[in-house]
Design a protein around this motif. Structure first.
Motif, PDB file in Angstrom:
ATOM      1  N   TYR A  19      12.820  11.364  -3.350  1.00  0.00           N
ATOM      2  CA  TYR A  19      12.663  12.670  -3.711  1.00  0.00           C
ATOM      3  C   TYR A  19      14.217  13.225  -4.759  1.00  0.00           C
ATOM      4  CZ  TYR A  19       7.830  12.342  -2.265  1.00  0.00           C
ATOM      5  OH  TYR A  19       6.442  12.185  -2.490  1.00  0.00           O
ATOM      6  N   HIS A  20      13.743  13.656  -5.169  1.00  0.00           N
ATOM      7  CA  HIS A  20      15.458  14.344  -6.058  1.00  0.00           C
ATOM      8  C   HIS A  20      16.154  15.704  -5.898  1.00  0.00           C
ATOM      9  CE1 HIS A  20      14.207  10.481  -8.156  1.00  0.00           C
ATOM     10  NE2 HIS A  20      15.760  10.422  -8.733  1.00  0.00           N
ATOM     11  N   GLU A  30       7.360  16.093  -8.177  1.00  0.00           N
ATOM     12  CA  GLU A  30       7.903  15.343  -8.705  1.00  0.00           C
ATOM     13  C   GLU A  30       6.682  14.493  -7.512  1.00  0.00           C
ATOM     14  OE1 GLU A  30      11.815  11.538  -7.097  1.00  0.00           O
ATOM     15  OE2 GLU A  30      11.212  14.338  -6.600  1.00  0.00           O
ATOM     16  N   THR A  53       8.168  20.483  -5.429  1.00  0.00           N
ATOM     17  CA  THR A  53       9.032  20.208  -4.690  1.00  0.00           C
ATOM     18  C   THR A  53       9.487  22.015  -3.658  1.00  0.00           C
ATOM     19  OG1 THR A  53      10.034  18.288  -5.357  1.00  0.00           O
ATOM     20  CG2 THR A  53      12.065  19.708  -3.579  1.00  0.00           C
ATOM     21  N   ASN A 149      11.680  15.228 -18.971  1.00  0.00           N
ATOM     22  CA  ASN A 149      11.914  14.643 -16.989  1.00  0.00           C
ATOM     23  C   ASN A 149      12.276  13.208 -17.681  1.00  0.00           C
ATOM     24  OD1 ASN A 149      11.469  17.591 -16.951  1.00  0.00           O
ATOM     25  ND2 ASN A 149       9.204  17.005 -16.322  1.00  0.00           N
ATOM     26  N   ARG A 179       6.811   6.659 -11.877  1.00  0.00           N
ATOM     27  CA  ARG A 179       7.662   7.614 -11.052  1.00  0.00           C
ATOM     28  C   ARG A 179       8.058   8.407 -11.880  1.00  0.00           C
ATOM     29  NH1 ARG A 179       9.391  10.202  -7.408  1.00  0.00           N
ATOM     30  NH2 ARG A 179      11.962   9.026  -6.919  1.00  0.00           N
ATOM     31  N   TRP A 181      10.063  12.824 -12.623  1.00  0.00           N
ATOM     32  CA  TRP A 181      10.968  14.259 -12.169  1.00  0.00           C
ATOM     33  C   TRP A 181      11.371  15.086 -13.001  1.00  0.00           C
ATOM     34  CZ3 TRP A 181      12.430   9.438 -11.376  1.00  0.00           C
ATOM     35  CH2 TRP A 181      13.553   8.458 -11.395  1.00  0.00           C
TER      36      TRP A 181
END
Length: 356
Positions: A19-20, A30, A53, A149, A179, A181
């Motif tokens: 995770y960012h 995300e 998040t 994104n 994926r 995010w």
């Protein structure tokens, strides 16, 4: 210092496996998504999680479908767990999602992963390894499916075991993970073009059957995503621009790849297209014709038939697809996403074409 310029050729880095760091945008979101199939059983399966998040919650779901039923109440397996608290410092490289969710373990950065999930009460479990065929492919910025994104798609060889109603079923297929995010939802999910804000859903190329005009109404947020692969050497993936289709039903492909002789190349978006023929009863994709050309000029014609569907939200469906190309058989998916009111409008027009 100016932020680095991201292009479609910018590689992902090992830190993208987890995770960012989120911005302060309340809609930062995300995802991680895994797909697999068991063609001889007409089975398709997803494991998907979305992490909000800045709310500190994650929603995850696991579902398996076959040709016996498409809605959640009749799926081979379905579980959806919304908005459970995510522990601080969650690391997607080694994580079991809270609330009884599935587990992800990174084996090789950006390439190989182990995924597992079990529900003893339902005599259900799934455990597999996703061994990637190629590095993750980037389709941003300004490209579907995540216009603003970072987004990656990655083909893998998937091996493992599915236990369904207590029966052990081997998994050995080629399928895709993805994926995404960044901010999603709120103003991020709405077009800012004035005519769309006013609700003017323009058709770029009027004409043809009414249901096809509805398919290509602009401003509805539709997306259609198709892929099919035989092995690590042959297959394709593409995102369809339905709103730019012509009166005969051919819609251009926005981005994607062609895999031939083990070589990946991006699609030529000016020369790749798809035509979708729908079931007049369900409105779901039934039969597809695809013409692909990559940026080096290599081409492929594919024809696909849906063999089973999963309809989670009463509109479009996720379909397990059987593809034929180059004298080979491949398997994959059609993800046909609609807003409910838009789909109902298309379905009424489609059914009006049927004879009494």
């Amino acid at each position: 210092m100016a932020a680095p310029v991201i292009t479609e050729d910018t590689p992902f880095v090992p830190e993208d496996d987890t995770y960012h760091r989120a911005s302060d945008d309340p809609y930062w979101f995300e995802t991680n998504w895994w797909s697999l199939n068991v063609p001889e059983r007409r089975i398709g399966a997803w494991l998907h999680a979305g992490y909000s998040t800045n709310r500190g919650t994650v929603s995850w779901r696991v579902f398996v479908w076959d040709d016996r039923g498409a809605d959640p109440g009749r799926l081979a397996y379905y579980r959806n767990v919304p908005d459970v608290p995510m522990p601080a410092g969650a690391d997607l490289r080694d994580l079991t999602l809270p609330g009884g969710g599935y587990s992800v373990t990174m084996l090789t950065p950006l390439m190989d992963y182990a995924v597992s999930y079990g529900d003893a009460d339902a005599s259900f479990s799934v455990e597999f390894e996703h061994r990637s065929v190629h590095p993750p492919q980037r389709f941003t910025p300004g490209q579907a499916p995540a216009m603003h994104n970072p987004h990656l798609d990655q083909l893998g060889h998937i091996t493992g075991e599915l236990v369904l109603h207590g029966q052990r079923i081997p998994i050995d297929c080629f399928s895709v993970r993805d994926r995404t995010w960044g901010p999603r939802g709120g103003h991020h999910s709405r077009s800012q073009k004035p005519e769309y804000v006013r609700g003017e859903y323009r058709v770029a190329n009027p004409g043809g059957p009414r249901w096809r005009e509805i398919e290509r109404e602009r401003g509805r947020g539709r997306i259609q995503y198709v892929f099919g692969h035989t092995d690590e050497r042959t297959g394709f993936l593409g995102f369809v621009r339905s709103q730019d289709g012509d009166t005969a039903g051919w819609s251009p492909m926005n981005v994607g790849w062609l895999l031939r002789d083990g070589e990946f190349q991006r699609l030529d978006r000016t020369r790749s297209r798809m035509r979708n023929l729908r079931d007049p009863v369900t409105g779901w994709s039934a039969h597809m014709q695809i013409e692909l050309v990559d940026v080096t000029g290599r081409s492929m014609d594919a024809e696909g038939f849906s063999v089973s569907h999963m309809c989670e939200h009463a509109a479009g469906s996720n379909a397990l697809m059987r593809w034929e190309y180059d004298g080979k058989i491949g398997w994959g998916e059609d993800q046909d996403g609609w807003q409910l009111d838009h789909f109902q409008k298309m379905l009424r027009a489609l059914r009006a074409t049927r004879r009494p």
